[in-house]
Design a protein around this motif. Structure first.
Motif, PDB file in Angstrom:
ATOM      1  N   SER A 229      39.876  50.221  16.120  1.00  0.00           N
ATOM      2  CA  SER A 229      39.238  51.181  17.011  1.00  0.00           C
ATOM      3  C   SER A 229      39.618  50.840  18.441  1.00  0.00           C
ATOM      4  O   SER A 229      39.825  49.675  18.780  1.00  0.00           O
ATOM      5  CB  SER A 229      37.715  51.169  16.838  1.00  0.00           C
ATOM      6  N   ILE A 230      39.739  51.883  19.261  1.00  0.00           N
ATOM      7  CA  ILE A 230      40.185  51.703  20.645  1.00  0.00           C
ATOM      8  C   ILE A 230      39.243  52.473  21.561  1.00  0.00           C
ATOM      9  O   ILE A 230      39.008  53.663  21.353  1.00  0.00           O
ATOM     10  CB  ILE A 230      41.613  52.243  20.848  1.00  0.00           C
ATOM     11  N   GLU A 231      38.740  51.771  22.563  1.00  0.00           N
ATOM     12  CA  GLU A 231      37.983  52.433  23.616  1.00  0.00           C
ATOM     13  C   GLU A 231      38.712  52.164  24.924  1.00  0.00           C
ATOM     14  O   GLU A 231      38.991  51.005  25.251  1.00  0.00           O
ATOM     15  CB  GLU A 231      36.560  51.872  23.718  1.00  0.00           C
ATOM     16  N   ILE A 232      38.989  53.232  25.655  1.00  0.00           N
ATOM     17  CA  ILE A 232      39.721  53.081  26.907  1.00  0.00           C
ATOM     18  C   ILE A 232      38.810  53.475  28.053  1.00  0.00           C
ATOM     19  O   ILE A 232      38.344  54.610  28.133  1.00  0.00           O
ATOM     20  CB  ILE A 232      40.998  53.936  26.910  1.00  0.00           C
ATOM     21  N   GLY A 233      38.550  52.526  28.923  1.00  0.00           N
ATOM     22  CA  GLY A 233      37.712  52.773  30.087  1.00  0.00           C
ATOM     23  C   GLY A 233      38.494  52.573  31.360  1.00  0.00           C
ATOM     24  O   GLY A 233      39.665  52.204  31.331  1.00  0.00           O
ATOM     25  N   PRO A 234      37.856  52.803  32.509  1.00  0.00           N
ATOM     26  CA  PRO A 234      38.567  52.680  33.778  1.00  0.00           C
ATOM     27  C   PRO A 234      39.046  51.266  34.079  1.00  0.00           C
ATOM     28  O   PRO A 234      40.029  51.089  34.785  1.00  0.00           O
ATOM     29  CB  PRO A 234      37.531  53.147  34.819  1.00  0.00           C
ATOM     30  N   GLU A 235      38.361  50.281  33.544  1.00  0.00           N
ATOM     31  CA  GLU A 235      38.714  48.898  33.844  1.00  0.00           C
ATOM     32  C   GLU A 235      39.326  48.153  32.678  1.00  0.00           C
ATOM     33  O   GLU A 235      39.970  47.124  32.885  1.00  0.00           O
ATOM     34  CB  GLU A 235      37.467  48.129  34.322  1.00  0.00           C
ATOM     35  N   ALA A 236      39.109  48.624  31.474  1.00  0.00           N
ATOM     36  CA  ALA A 236      39.560  47.839  30.322  1.00  0.00           C
ATOM     37  C   ALA A 236      39.803  48.708  29.100  1.00  0.00           C
ATOM     38  O   ALA A 236      39.255  49.799  28.968  1.00  0.00           O
ATOM     39  CB  ALA A 236      38.520  46.764  29.980  1.00  0.00           C
ATOM     40  N   VAL A 237      40.636  48.154  28.238  1.00  0.00           N
ATOM     41  CA  VAL A 237      40.850  48.724  26.906  1.00  0.00           C
ATOM     42  C   VAL A 237      40.214  47.753  25.917  1.00  0.00           C
ATOM     43  O   VAL A 237      40.472  46.544  25.982  1.00  0.00           O
ATOM     44  CB  VAL A 237      42.357  48.860  26.588  1.00  0.00           C
TER      45      VAL A 237
END
Lengths: 140, 114
Positions: A68-76
């Motif tokens: 699973s992958i979550e991509i945010g403004p500061e981190a993956v």
């Protein structure tokens, strides 16, 4: 904005891995990461899954992998879950590779690359005895 | 992943790699790469200017070639790596055992027999 992608689920075979890698590269290309973040995210995925494909078949059965992958403004944030042979890469010692070219160890570089590409890496065994590795990569 | 092999002045083997040295990329060229570099009996230089990704199997491929040549008292040098590829090299201190140079001229100088 957090982007939570549908988990990848695939058998730990070279062919399935190559398809998943292509899908991942498409996601990373559209994620707005800077070059270094995108590169490091690709390294983490490549190295963790390659390790499962190459070393995970302890009893001959083909492991299944879920990423699973979550991509945010500061981190993956990657979460790798698999039913391969139990293995905690966090406990794998950092090897001393290159004292000389002739004696250089050719294996074991993958975990070292994951450590260098990530900001955190944690491992647990799930209640149903699967490996779960959570890796965070700086987005920029 | 693609590769081109050139002979430089009859004295050096030059390999130009193009693309991604990820697991599939290495799988496509490793056998041809090692066959192009190791049996020739010449020093080798590898142009990485068009390689935009490398992972551990790519490192292993390059190290394997360098080590095989070293056993014949020949050298292999890498040159013109892109910044993120060079970052990987620096992370594992590759330059301590394999010359990594900015350009073809300095790579040739690094592998030229003394």
């Amino acid at each position: 904005m957090l982007a939570d992608h549908t988990p990848f689920r695939f058998a730990a075979t070279s062919e399935a891995f190559e398809r998943a890698l292509g899908e991942l590269n498409g996601i990373l290309d559209g994620a707005g990461l800077d070059r270094k973040g995108r590169y490091n995210a690709a390294v983490v995925f490549e190295e963790v899954v390659t390790n499962i494909v190459r070393h995970g078949c302890g009893n001959g059965a083909e492991p299944r992998v879920e990423v699973s992958i979550e991509i945010g403004p500061e981190a993956v944030l990657f979460v790798f879950t698999d039913d391969a042979v139990a293995f905690n890469p966090c406990e794998h010692p950092e090897p001393d590779f290159f004292s000389s070219l002739i004696s250089a160890k050719l294996g074991g570089l993958g975990i070292s690359l994951v450590r260098k590409a990530s900001t955190s890496m944690t491992y647990e065994q799930t209640p149903d005895a699967r490996n779960r590795l959570t890796v965070t990569v700086a987005a920029r | 992943m693609e590769m081109q092999v050139n002979d430089v002045d009859g004295n050096f083997t030059q390999v130009v790699l193009i693309g991604r040295l990820d697991t599939p990329g290495v799988g496509r060229i490793e056998t041809r790469f090692l066959a192009a570099v190791v049996p020739c009996g010449k020093p080798a230089i590898v142009d990485l200017s068009q390689v935009d990704f490398i992972a551990s199997l790519g490192l292993r491929m390059l190290l394997s070639a360098a080590r095989s040549l070293a056993r014949k008292e020949l050298k292999l040098a890498l040159y013109a790596p892109q910044d993120l590829v060079n970052q990987v090299f620096e992370g594992v201190s590759l330059h301590e055992i394999v010359p990594v140079r900015p350009d073809e001229t300095s790579a040739i100088a690094a592998v030229r027999p003394q």
